[in-house]
Design a protein around this motif. Structure first.
Motif, PDB file in Angstrom:
ATOM      1  N   GLN A 164       0.897  -1.214  -0.146  1.00 33.85           N
ATOM      2  CA  GLN A 164      -0.087   0.076  -0.031  1.00 33.85           C
ATOM      3  C   GLN A 164       0.791   1.198   0.065  1.00 33.85           C
ATOM      4  OE1 GLN A 164      -3.180   0.262   2.880  1.00 33.85           O
ATOM      5  NE2 GLN A 164      -3.032   2.380   2.975  1.00 33.85           N
TER       6      GLN A 164
ATOM      7  N   SER B  81      -3.073   6.646   1.219  1.00 32.05           N
ATOM      8  CA  SER B  81      -4.633   6.827   1.051  1.00 32.05           C
ATOM      9  C   SER B  81      -5.100   8.116   0.842  1.00 32.05           C
ATOM     10  CB  SER B  81      -5.073   6.607   2.379  1.00 32.05           C
ATOM     11  OG  SER B  81      -4.833   5.148   2.857  1.00 32.05           O
TER      12      SER B  81
ATOM     13  N   ARG C 272      -7.654   3.793  -1.222  1.00 29.91           N
ATOM     14  CA  ARG C 272      -6.201   3.304  -1.006  1.00 29.91           C
ATOM     15  C   ARG C 272      -5.491   2.880  -2.204  1.00 29.91           C
ATOM     16  NH1 ARG C 272      -7.552  -1.305   3.710  1.00 29.91           N
ATOM     17  NH2 ARG C 272      -7.202   0.017   5.404  1.00 29.91           N
TER      18      ARG C 272
ATOM     19  N   PHE D 105      -2.777   0.824  -4.041  1.00 27.33           N
ATOM     20  CA  PHE D 105      -1.902  -0.466  -3.864  1.00 27.33           C
ATOM     21  C   PHE D 105      -1.103  -0.737  -5.163  1.00 27.33           C
ATOM     22  CE2 PHE D 105      -5.794  -1.166  -1.393  1.00 27.33           C
ATOM     23  CZ  PHE D 105      -4.841  -1.727   0.206  1.00 27.33           C
TER      24      PHE D 105
ATOM     25  N   CYS E 299       5.768   3.269   2.314  1.00 23.71           N
ATOM     26  CA  CYS E 299       4.688   2.185   2.055  1.00 23.71           C
ATOM     27  C   CYS E 299       4.485   1.416   3.029  1.00 23.71           C
ATOM     28  CB  CYS E 299       5.413   1.367   0.857  1.00 23.71           C
ATOM     29  SG  CYS E 299       7.101   0.939   1.157  1.00 23.71           S
TER      30      CYS E 299
END
Length: 461
Positions: free
Chosen positions: A383, A386, A428, A430, A454
């Motif tokens: 990830q 956000s 989010r 990714f 990350c």
């Protein structure tokens, strides 16, 4: 500094050669020196910026004489310089147990407690130092921060003022006093002081960002955008604006903690899981973070070196059957998620900050049966952040691909919407194609080397 270090090392080599000629005494395979000699050598290494050797020599001096205050004080300061907050606090406390009125230990402990967001306990020590050393401007800077974190902004401002009476143009005191007024909503004096700080050090990026933030919080968004245009691109400013909007919603003491300590969430209610969720959503995208702090980076390097050395020593001891090998104690960093993020304030010295590779999920269960885990529909992913809109997430992906093309060019983004509170929706970002932990760790580590934050998380496919 480099010349000093070379001269010292040359002298150190002569000492070693002289000892060798006369058949030196050794302890655990190393030349034996008195704690005083070890401290002197450690101080020279520390002054030259070689914290790895300084740390080892201080640790060795403490091992040989646990009551040696100079060795323990040097070790505490080295931990502090490297950003090992918990280790520094423990060492300063041990010094005060032996010497309860030690002013350096009280000041160091007070500063570390402020950095750990424990201002009430910090005040106990800082007030004693300020009473005994009224001419020490540094204690007023740290004491002011403690008051700000508690929401006692008037006391903080008076305290910063005492420091400025001693050093009128100190950039750190000017900056913190300006931020204190801004946090309280007193924008006119805040903007005036922050502008003065920028005028004194035009190249100080932290001071410039603080002034942009103050303009936004005061409602002068156009002025903020005009100033930010000289050192931020549009995407960076858009992400900063998210954080500034979030800051406006906080109570003043929370705003102080967010600005000075880099805290990114203040849970109002809910479970620990919900609190952890907020860590990854509350305005903490990589673009809002500062680059990896060199002190923290060096500490990780030292710990890695010590880990390798310990493994080699243990392996050699086993191979030669020579008995146990003792390793020096290793410093532990303060790993509070909220305080690992970058500071917008200006402690003296600055609050250390770094990006980190973090993981979430039940690793023991997942590793024991990875096939079953995938059948349940869960995988490991990287990830990257956000965001408050899908467009911003895509814009951030495009920016990161430019900055880390070698790592990300073969991948595509995966964007998922979620709502942590059932009302406001976030998105989010990714790396789409990654679904297993070893690859996720590798990619996240490569991103961190490019100063891109990350997380490695175990999530739904």
């Amino acid at each position: 500094m480099k010349v000093t270090a070379l001269v010292f090392l040359a002298g150190f080599s002569l000492i070693l050669s002289g000892c060798a000629a006369s058949g030196p005494k050794r302890v655990d395979g190393e030349l034996a020196f008195s704690p005083e000699s070890l401290v002197t050598m450690a101080e020279s290494f520390a002054q030259a910026g070689d914290y790895g050797n300084a740390l080892r020599l201080y640790q060795r001096a403490v091992s040989e004489n646990p009551e040696h205050l100079g060795a323990r004080s040097g070790l505490a300061k080295t931990y502090q310089s490297l950003g090992a907050v918990d280790a520094a606090i423990a060492m300063y406390r041990s010094i005060l147990q032996q010497d309860p009125q030690n002013p350096e230990a009280m000041l160091g402990l007070g500063q570390m407690l402020v950095m750990k967001n424990e201002p009430e306990e910090a005040l106990e020590y800082l007030k004693q130092v300020s009473a005994r050393s009224p001419g020490n401007y540094r204690v007023y800077n740290i004491l002011g921060l403690a008051y700000d974190l508690l929401g006692q902004h008037e006391k903080a401002q008076l305290t910063y003022g005492k420091g400025l009476a001693i050093v009128p143009d100190n950039i750190s005191l000017l900056n913190n006093l300006g931020l204190s007024f801004t946090i309280q909503g007193q924008y006119a004096p805040g903007l005036r002081l922050l502008s003065k700080a920028v005028t004194q050090e035009p190249g100080n990026m932290k001071a410039r960002e603080n002034l942009v933030m103050a303009y936004v919080l005061s409602g002068e968004e156009n002025q903020a955008r005009n100033m930010a245009a000289s050192f931020m691109d549009e995407e960076q400013l858009a992400l900063k604006m998210q954080r500034y909007a979030w800051l406006k919603e906080l109570e003043s003491n929370q705003r102080a903690q967010a600005i000075f300590l880099g805290k990114t969430y203040f849970p109002k209610s809910g479970t620990e899981h919900e609190e952890a969720e907020r860590v990854t959503t509350a305005m903490s995208s990589p673009a809002t973070q500062e680059p990896v702090d060199p002190k923290k980076k060096r500490l990780r390097e030292i710990l890695a070196e010590e880990g390798r050395e310990k493994s080699l020593m243990q392996g050699q001891a086993t191979e030669n059957n020579t008995g146990s090998v003792s390793a020096a104690p290793v410093a532990q960093t303060n790993r509070s998620p909220a305080e690992d993020n970058a500071s917008s304030g200006n402690l003296e010295p600055d609050i250390p900050a770094h990006n980190k590779v973090a993981e979430a999920g039940n690793e023991e269960t997942d590793e024991s049966n990875p096939v079953a885990s995938k059948k349940r529909g869960k995988v490991y992913r990287v990830q990257i952040g956000s965001f408050i809109s899908e467009e911003m997430a895509r814009a951030e992906w495009r920016r990161l691909v430019k900055n880390a093309a070698a790592t990300l060019k073969e991948y595509t983004p995966l964007i998922r919407a979620f709502s942590p509170d059932g009302e406001k929706q976030f998105y989010r970002l990714f790396v789409h194609e990654i679904e297993d932990r070893p690859l996720a760790r590798e990619v996240c580590q490569r991103l961190e080397e490019r100063k891109i934050g990350c997380l490695v998380i175990f999530t739904e496919r």
